[in-house]
Design a protein around this motif. Sequence first.
Motif, PDB file in Angstrom:
ATOM      1  N   LYS A   1       6.479 -10.883  -4.060  1.00  0.00           N
ATOM      2  CA  LYS A   1       5.166 -11.194  -3.478  1.00  0.00           C
ATOM      3  C   LYS A   1       4.470 -12.254  -4.312  1.00  0.00           C
ATOM      4  O   LYS A   1       4.245 -12.059  -5.516  1.00  0.00           O
ATOM      5  CB  LYS A   1       4.287  -9.929  -3.435  1.00  0.00           C
ATOM      6  CG  LYS A   1       4.841  -8.824  -2.533  1.00  0.00           C
ATOM      7  CD  LYS A   1       4.752  -9.214  -1.078  1.00  0.00           C
ATOM      8  CE  LYS A   1       5.095  -8.053  -0.160  1.00  0.00           C
ATOM      9  NZ  LYS A   1       5.223  -8.471   1.244  1.00  0.00           N
TER      10      LYS A   1
ATOM     11  N   VAL B   1       1.124 -14.777  -4.334  1.00  0.00           N
ATOM     12  CA  VAL B   1      -0.147 -15.077  -3.668  1.00  0.00           C
ATOM     13  C   VAL B   1      -0.914 -16.112  -4.482  1.00  0.00           C
ATOM     14  O   VAL B   1      -0.999 -15.999  -5.709  1.00  0.00           O
ATOM     15  CB  VAL B   1      -1.012 -13.796  -3.527  1.00  0.00           C
ATOM     16  CG1 VAL B   1      -2.348 -14.121  -2.871  1.00  0.00           C
ATOM     17  CG2 VAL B   1      -0.285 -12.729  -2.717  1.00  0.00           C
TER      18      VAL B   1
ATOM     19  N   PRO C   1      -8.539 -15.310  -1.581  1.00  0.00           N
ATOM     20  CA  PRO C   1      -7.191 -15.829  -1.357  1.00  0.00           C
ATOM     21  C   PRO C   1      -7.241 -17.281  -0.894  1.00  0.00           C
ATOM     22  O   PRO C   1      -8.060 -17.638  -0.044  1.00  0.00           O
ATOM     23  CB  PRO C   1      -6.619 -14.919  -0.274  1.00  0.00           C
ATOM     24  CG  PRO C   1      -7.757 -14.185   0.317  1.00  0.00           C
ATOM     25  CD  PRO C   1      -8.884 -14.207  -0.667  1.00  0.00           C
TER      26      PRO C   1
ATOM     27  N   TRP D   1      -2.952 -18.313   5.110  1.00  0.00           N
ATOM     28  CA  TRP D   1      -1.864 -18.121   6.074  1.00  0.00           C
ATOM     29  C   TRP D   1      -0.597 -18.906   5.784  1.00  0.00           C
ATOM     30  O   TRP D   1       0.376 -18.814   6.540  1.00  0.00           O
ATOM     31  CB  TRP D   1      -2.356 -18.508   7.479  1.00  0.00           C
ATOM     32  CG  TRP D   1      -3.495 -17.684   7.970  1.00  0.00           C
ATOM     33  CD1 TRP D   1      -4.828 -17.973   7.867  1.00  0.00           C
ATOM     34  CD2 TRP D   1      -3.408 -16.425   8.650  1.00  0.00           C
ATOM     35  NE1 TRP D   1      -5.575 -16.970   8.431  1.00  0.00           N
ATOM     36  CE2 TRP D   1      -4.733 -16.012   8.932  1.00  0.00           C
ATOM     37  CE3 TRP D   1      -2.341 -15.603   9.052  1.00  0.00           C
ATOM     38  CZ2 TRP D   1      -5.024 -14.816   9.587  1.00  0.00           C
ATOM     39  CZ3 TRP D   1      -2.634 -14.416   9.712  1.00  0.00           C
ATOM     40  CH2 TRP D   1      -3.958 -14.042   9.962  1.00  0.00           C
TER      41      TRP D   1
ATOM     42  N   GLY E   1       0.476 -17.978   0.837  1.00  0.00           N
ATOM     43  CA  GLY E   1      -0.705 -17.426   1.480  1.00  0.00           C
ATOM     44  C   GLY E   1      -0.636 -15.904   1.474  1.00  0.00           C
ATOM     45  O   GLY E   1       0.456 -15.325   1.585  1.00  0.00           O
ATOM     46  N   VAL E   2      -1.785 -15.264   1.358  1.00  0.00           N
ATOM     47  CA  VAL E   2      -1.798 -13.792   1.304  1.00  0.00           C
ATOM     48  C   VAL E   2      -1.178 -13.199   2.578  1.00  0.00           C
ATOM     49  O   VAL E   2      -0.549 -12.137   2.534  1.00  0.00           O
ATOM     50  CB  VAL E   2      -3.237 -13.274   1.050  1.00  0.00           C
ATOM     51  CG1 VAL E   2      -4.169 -13.558   2.223  1.00  0.00           C
ATOM     52  CG2 VAL E   2      -3.243 -11.794   0.726  1.00  0.00           C
ATOM     53  N   PHE E   3      -1.316 -13.914   3.713  1.00  0.00           N
ATOM     54  CA  PHE E   3      -0.707 -13.452   4.969  1.00  0.00           C
ATOM     55  C   PHE E   3       0.518 -14.286   5.351  1.00  0.00           C
ATOM     56  O   PHE E   3       0.975 -14.245   6.486  1.00  0.00           O
ATOM     57  CB  PHE E   3      -1.730 -13.527   6.114  1.00  0.00           C
ATOM     58  CG  PHE E   3      -2.962 -12.697   5.884  1.00  0.00           C
ATOM     59  CD1 PHE E   3      -2.869 -11.377   5.466  1.00  0.00           C
ATOM     60  CD2 PHE E   3      -4.226 -13.234   6.102  1.00  0.00           C
ATOM     61  CE1 PHE E   3      -4.015 -10.619   5.252  1.00  0.00           C
ATOM     62  CE2 PHE E   3      -5.380 -12.480   5.896  1.00  0.00           C
ATOM     63  CZ  PHE E   3      -5.269 -11.165   5.460  1.00  0.00           C
ATOM     64  N   GLY E   4       1.036 -15.082   4.439  1.00  0.00           N
ATOM     65  CA  GLY E   4       2.133 -16.003   4.748  1.00  0.00           C
ATOM     66  C   GLY E   4       3.388 -15.293   5.217  1.00  0.00           C
ATOM     67  O   GLY E   4       3.644 -14.138   4.874  1.00  0.00           O
TER      68      GLY E   4
ATOM     69  N   GLY F   1       3.999 -12.931   2.107  1.00  0.00           N
ATOM     70  CA  GLY F   1       2.649 -12.404   2.258  1.00  0.00           C
ATOM     71  C   GLY F   1       2.608 -10.948   2.686  1.00  0.00           C
ATOM     72  O   GLY F   1       3.626 -10.269   2.781  1.00  0.00           O
TER      73      GLY F   1
ATOM     74  N   ALA G   1      -2.606  -6.332  -0.099  1.00  0.00           N
ATOM     75  CA  ALA G   1      -2.506  -7.353  -1.146  1.00  0.00           C
ATOM     76  C   ALA G   1      -3.355  -6.999  -2.362  1.00  0.00           C
ATOM     77  O   ALA G   1      -2.915  -7.137  -3.502  1.00  0.00           O
ATOM     78  CB  ALA G   1      -2.943  -8.704  -0.593  1.00  0.00           C
TER      79      ALA G   1
ATOM     80  N   ARG H   1       1.856 -16.473  12.458  1.00  0.00           N
ATOM     81  CA  ARG H   1       1.362 -15.327  11.700  1.00  0.00           C
ATOM     82  C   ARG H   1       0.022 -14.824  12.242  1.00  0.00           C
ATOM     83  O   ARG H   1      -0.234 -13.626  12.274  1.00  0.00           O
ATOM     84  CB  ARG H   1       1.224 -15.693  10.212  1.00  0.00           C
ATOM     85  CG  ARG H   1       2.539 -15.752   9.500  1.00  0.00           C
ATOM     86  CD  ARG H   1       3.195 -14.388   9.434  1.00  0.00           C
ATOM     87  NE  ARG H   1       2.471 -13.472   8.524  1.00  0.00           N
ATOM     88  CZ  ARG H   1       2.557 -12.146   8.582  1.00  0.00           C
ATOM     89  NH1 ARG H   1       3.303 -11.559   9.508  1.00  0.00           N
ATOM     90  NH2 ARG H   1       1.881 -11.411   7.733  1.00  0.00           N
TER      91      ARG H   1
END
Length: 419
Positions: free
Chosen positions: A89, A91, A146, A150, A155-158, A162, A169, A293
């Motif tokens: 992970k 970020v 963050p 994306w 990216g935190v939601f990548g 992500g 996270a 995403r």
Amino acid sequence: MEVIADLHVHSRFAMACSTRISLESMEAAALEKGLNLIGTGDFTHPEWLKEIKSSLEPIDETGLFRLKGSRSGVMFVLSAEVATIFGHKRVHNCALMPSIESVDALNDELATHGDLKSDGRPALTMGAAEFVEAAVRTSGDAFVFPAHAWTPWFGVFGSFSGFDSMKDAYEDQEGHIRALETGLSSDPVMNWRVSSLDKYALVSNSDMHSVEKIGREANVLSIDGKVTYRSVIGAICNDGNKAFKRTIEFYPEEGKYHYDGHRQCNYSVNPETSKATKCPVCGKRLVIGVLHRVNDLADRPPGFVKPGAVPYVHMVPLREVIAYATKKTTYSQVVASTYRSLVPVLGNEFDVLENVAIEAIEARSNSAIARAIRNVRDNMIHIAPGYDGVFGKLELLEQKPESAPAKPAGQRGMSDFVH
Ligand SMILES: [Zn+2]
Ligand SMILES: [Zn+2]
């Protein structure tokens, strides 16, 4: 007072950044653009921090800084971006801090998790939550969010490394996160589709790697009374006071990771019409982009407008508009000299893009450039979306499009939000 802020920038000590970045050149570029508050970037880097300490002076007790002796009105806030790496992970997180002392203390702790000298955006072996915990323990006023939330790798939601939620996270530190950076490849209307993000302020910053790109995204705040570190963060986070006036956005299609695709094979695809995950040319995995995403995590339809949301406006950087009109590259001599003929003669760049009369622009340049700026104001543009690290391609149209196929429903033009 109106504050136009770009809170995520980089110094010349960050990987792949221009060697011409200095605090002085950043101030000059901010003035041209129309910004009056910029991050210092890279406060974790020892060499850069030395420059921050020697070149900047505090503005009274505000927690903000200016170049020593400068009367330009450009303020600096201590800022940095770090990559937190925990297992697979990864970020990217931005942090703002209120004082040199708090930066020194935080850096001491971060240095035990990675080499701060190696990169202005250091890679730290620690979880994102652990980083937040360290920042807020160092100063209760630390502001962490963050970065480019994306994008595929950091990216935190990548899509690659992500998470599916802020809670996953940031774990028990989630409560300290009050904002997220939408990044170049997404804009607020895309983020409004995810109801769990309603409680976060959506901030927009340039993430610049060269001073010409400062302010390509920015935040417009209206602050009553003294502009301080705290009043800036209060304006961003407290949606009750309506001090966060709007964000200035890239068209998300222009960003490098809007669509899914595979750069080596020049292949890109709209995730709304294709569920492909493999490149049809070479069979490798596609780089899953930002739109995909957002669709994965959305619980609202495209075009949903969040009630009471901070408005936004799309802008194309002026150098790109001139490059298009003159058929030259963005950093060519012709573009530079044309830019100079408009900025600061007619105002700063935001003024020229939004407010200056088209006739005045034509008088200082030519009809092709004036027409191009008018086209952008009228939203008469088409963008071939970016993918897998390739920026989207701008095209200016002669007529208003019947429909704008590449744009998500609900996208607004510049004119909707002009004061
Ligand atoms: Zn980053
Ligand atoms: Zn391929």
